[in-house]
Design an enzyme around this catalytic site. Structure first.
Site, mmCIF file in Angstrom:
data_model
loop_
_atom_site.group_PDB
_atom_site.id
_atom_site.type_symbol
_atom_site.label_atom_id
_atom_site.label_comp_id
_atom_site.label_asym_id
_atom_site.label_seq_id
_atom_site.Cartn_x
_atom_site.Cartn_y
_atom_site.Cartn_z
ATOM 1 N N ASN A 11 14.596 6.243 11.525
ATOM 2 C CA ASN A 11 13.675 5.117 11.330
ATOM 3 C C ASN A 11 14.396 4.046 10.495
ATOM 4 O O ASN A 11 14.732 4.281 9.331
ATOM 5 C CB ASN A 11 12.416 5.660 10.610
ATOM 6 C CG ASN A 11 11.450 4.564 10.198
ATOM 7 O OD1 ASN A 11 11.826 3.450 9.866
ATOM 8 N ND2 ASN A 11 10.172 4.907 10.207
ATOM 9 N N LYS A 14 12.849 3.078 7.049
ATOM 10 C CA LYS A 14 13.063 4.091 6.001
ATOM 11 C C LYS A 14 14.528 4.142 5.589
ATOM 12 O O LYS A 14 14.842 4.249 4.406
ATOM 13 C CB LYS A 14 12.681 5.468 6.531
ATOM 14 C CG LYS A 14 11.224 5.787 6.421
ATOM 15 C CD LYS A 14 11.081 7.256 6.723
ATOM 16 C CE LYS A 14 9.646 7.671 6.842
ATOM 17 N NZ LYS A 14 9.543 9.075 7.211
ATOM 18 N N GLU A 39 9.276 19.703 15.984
ATOM 19 C CA GLU A 39 7.809 19.629 15.944
ATOM 20 C C GLU A 39 7.415 19.644 14.474
ATOM 21 O O GLU A 39 7.669 20.631 13.774
ATOM 22 C CB GLU A 39 7.239 20.859 16.655
ATOM 23 C CG GLU A 39 5.733 20.857 16.813
ATOM 24 C CD GLU A 39 5.287 20.099 18.058
ATOM 25 O OE1 GLU A 39 4.346 19.312 17.945
ATOM 26 O OE2 GLU A 39 5.901 20.308 19.108
ATOM 27 N N ASP A 73 9.192 13.527 4.189
ATOM 28 C CA ASP A 73 7.980 13.422 4.985
ATOM 29 C C ASP A 73 6.988 12.691 4.103
ATOM 30 O O ASP A 73 6.943 12.902 2.893
ATOM 31 C CB ASP A 73 7.445 14.786 5.414
ATOM 32 C CG ASP A 73 6.447 14.627 6.554
ATOM 33 O OD1 ASP A 73 6.797 13.994 7.568
ATOM 34 O OD2 ASP A 73 5.310 15.099 6.421
ATOM 35 N N SER A 74 6.232 11.801 4.713
ATOM 36 C CA SER A 74 5.343 10.974 3.909
ATOM 37 C C SER A 74 4.065 10.715 4.671
ATOM 38 O O SER A 74 3.974 10.982 5.874
ATOM 39 C CB SER A 74 6.044 9.662 3.566
ATOM 40 O OG SER A 74 6.599 9.079 4.731
ATOM 41 N N TYR A 158 2.304 1.273 7.659
ATOM 42 C CA TYR A 158 1.039 0.806 7.085
ATOM 43 C C TYR A 158 1.225 -0.240 5.990
ATOM 44 O O TYR A 158 0.256 -0.629 5.341
ATOM 45 C CB TYR A 158 0.269 2.009 6.510
ATOM 46 C CG TYR A 158 -0.117 3.038 7.551
ATOM 47 C CD1 TYR A 158 -1.184 2.818 8.415
ATOM 48 C CD2 TYR A 158 0.588 4.227 7.677
ATOM 49 C CE1 TYR A 158 -1.540 3.750 9.376
ATOM 50 C CE2 TYR A 158 0.251 5.179 8.643
ATOM 51 C CZ TYR A 158 -0.820 4.927 9.481
ATOM 52 O OH TYR A 158 -1.167 5.842 10.432
ATOM 53 N N ASP A 159 2.450 -0.693 5.749
ATOM 54 C CA ASP A 159 2.709 -1.648 4.662
ATOM 55 C C ASP A 159 1.775 -2.864 4.644
ATOM 56 O O ASP A 159 1.322 -3.255 3.570
ATOM 57 C CB ASP A 159 4.172 -2.125 4.694
ATOM 58 C CG ASP A 159 5.119 -1.124 4.047
ATOM 59 O OD1 ASP A 159 4.643 -0.216 3.340
ATOM 60 O OD2 ASP A 159 6.337 -1.256 4.248
ATOM 61 N N LYS A 179 9.058 -3.692 -3.584
ATOM 62 C CA LYS A 179 8.389 -2.471 -3.109
ATOM 63 C C LYS A 179 9.028 -1.255 -3.778
ATOM 64 O O LYS A 179 8.336 -0.310 -4.175
ATOM 65 C CB LYS A 179 8.478 -2.359 -1.581
ATOM 66 C CG LYS A 179 7.792 -1.105 -1.037
ATOM 67 C CD LYS A 179 7.849 -0.969 0.481
ATOM 68 C CE LYS A 179 7.307 0.401 0.897
ATOM 69 N NZ LYS A 179 7.433 0.673 2.332
ATOM 70 N N HIS A 184 6.236 5.198 -3.371
ATOM 71 C CA HIS A 184 6.231 6.663 -3.376
ATOM 72 C C HIS A 184 7.624 7.202 -3.041
ATOM 73 O O HIS A 184 8.073 8.193 -3.589
ATOM 74 C CB HIS A 184 5.201 7.170 -2.356
ATOM 75 C CG HIS A 184 5.315 6.523 -1.000
ATOM 76 N ND1 HIS A 184 5.324 5.161 -0.823
ATOM 77 C CD2 HIS A 184 5.455 7.043 0.247
ATOM 78 C CE1 HIS A 184 5.449 4.874 0.454
ATOM 79 N NE2 HIS A 184 5.541 6.008 1.130
HETATM 80 P P1 IMP Z 1 6.998 10.526 8.623
HETATM 81 O O1 IMP Z 1 8.011 9.588 9.208
HETATM 82 O O2 IMP Z 1 6.867 11.780 9.385
HETATM 83 O O3 IMP Z 1 7.195 10.701 7.159
HETATM 84 O O4 IMP Z 1 5.613 9.807 8.878
HETATM 85 C C1 IMP Z 1 4.859 9.164 7.905
HETATM 86 C C2 IMP Z 1 4.127 7.980 8.471
HETATM 87 O O5 IMP Z 1 3.506 7.265 7.403
HETATM 88 C C3 IMP Z 1 5.090 7.048 9.176
HETATM 89 O O6 IMP Z 1 4.632 6.785 10.435
HETATM 90 C C4 IMP Z 1 5.120 5.804 8.352
HETATM 91 O O7 IMP Z 1 5.015 4.655 9.105
HETATM 92 C C5 IMP Z 1 3.961 5.946 7.388
HETATM 93 N N1 IMP Z 1 4.532 5.608 6.105
HETATM 94 C C6 IMP Z 1 5.234 6.409 5.276
HETATM 95 N N2 IMP Z 1 5.726 5.711 4.240
HETATM 96 C C7 IMP Z 1 5.333 4.440 4.444
HETATM 97 C C8 IMP Z 1 5.550 3.237 3.726
HETATM 98 O O8 IMP Z 1 6.242 3.154 2.687
HETATM 99 N N3 IMP Z 1 4.995 2.137 4.250
HETATM 100 C C9 IMP Z 1 4.268 2.154 5.385
HETATM 101 N N4 IMP Z 1 4.043 3.229 6.093
HETATM 102 C C10 IMP Z 1 4.567 4.373 5.629
#
Ligand code: IMP
Length: 198
Positions: A11, A14, A39, A73-74, A158-159, A179, A184
């Protein structure tokens, strides 16, 4: 710890954030290495990070690269939605949605929710594995609330909807450096680097 670290993410949003944050600690982000899709079906953020880290480690070893790596993971947890989308943030509304459709869906789900009940938090878990196979963890959260409409064009995901606590601007209205001061991901990375440096 090694001064170069790989991250299990392709990504661009990220990766750019991680590269800038790691540079503050004098650590270089390794090149993007695609690894087979995993998965992400663990019960929590750390479990999903562990799945991604293991997949990248296997891919690096397959290529003969011994290196320190980490995965994240976020997710976004919204109180009025009982913590959703949470661990399912990337898939909220269905994988086929574009990001602007996904944000619109979230705004629609919150259309009847007044300002004082729009509280939310971004969460991030990081898991690193060093060359010797030792594991390290870092966690970070940022509290805030969900705006009534999209604002700003920076960042990703979601920013444009997230107003960090004490701020009048969304994450998408801030520079990357701004930011990073309260994100986080920045907090989790600081904790991870501290754990790795002992
Ligand atoms: P991950 O890539 O599996 O961690 O999915 C987490 C989701 O939450 C992703 O689709 C991101 O777009 C969203 N997300 C995580 N961190 C952020 C952020 O800092 N800003 C906006 N969206 C976020």
């Amino acid at each position: 710890m090694s001064e170069r670290i790989f991250v299990a993410s392709t990504n661009d949003g990220k990766r750019a954030e991680f590269a800038a944050l790691l540079a503050e600690h004098g650590i270089e982000l390794g090149p993007s290495v695609p690894y087979p899709d995993v998965e992400e079906d663990a019960d929590d953020y750390l479990g999903n990070a562990a799945l991604k880290a293991a997949a990248l480690r296997e891919e690096l070893l397959r290529r003969g690269i011994a290196a320190t790596l980490f995965a994240d993971d976020s997710g976004l947890e919204i109180d009025a939605l009982d913590g959703a989308p949470g661990i399912r943030s990337a898939r909220y509304g269905g994988l086929e949605l574009s990001w602007s459709q996904r944000r619109a869906q979230l705004l629609a789900a919150l259309s009847a929710v007044p300002a004082e009940r729009r509280t939310a938090r971004f969460c991030c878990a990081l898991l690193a594995i060093d060359e010797g196979g030792r594991r390290f963890e870092g966690f970070g959260t940022t509290r805030g609330s969900i705006a009534f409409a999209e604002r700003g064009t920076a960042g990703f995901g979601y920013d444009p909807l997230f107003l960090p606590e004490g701020e009048t601007r969304t994450f998408a209205e801030m520079s990357a450096a701004e930011k990073a001061r309260s994100s986080h991901r920045a907090r989790a990375l600081r904790a991870l680097v501290a754990a790795m440096r002992g």
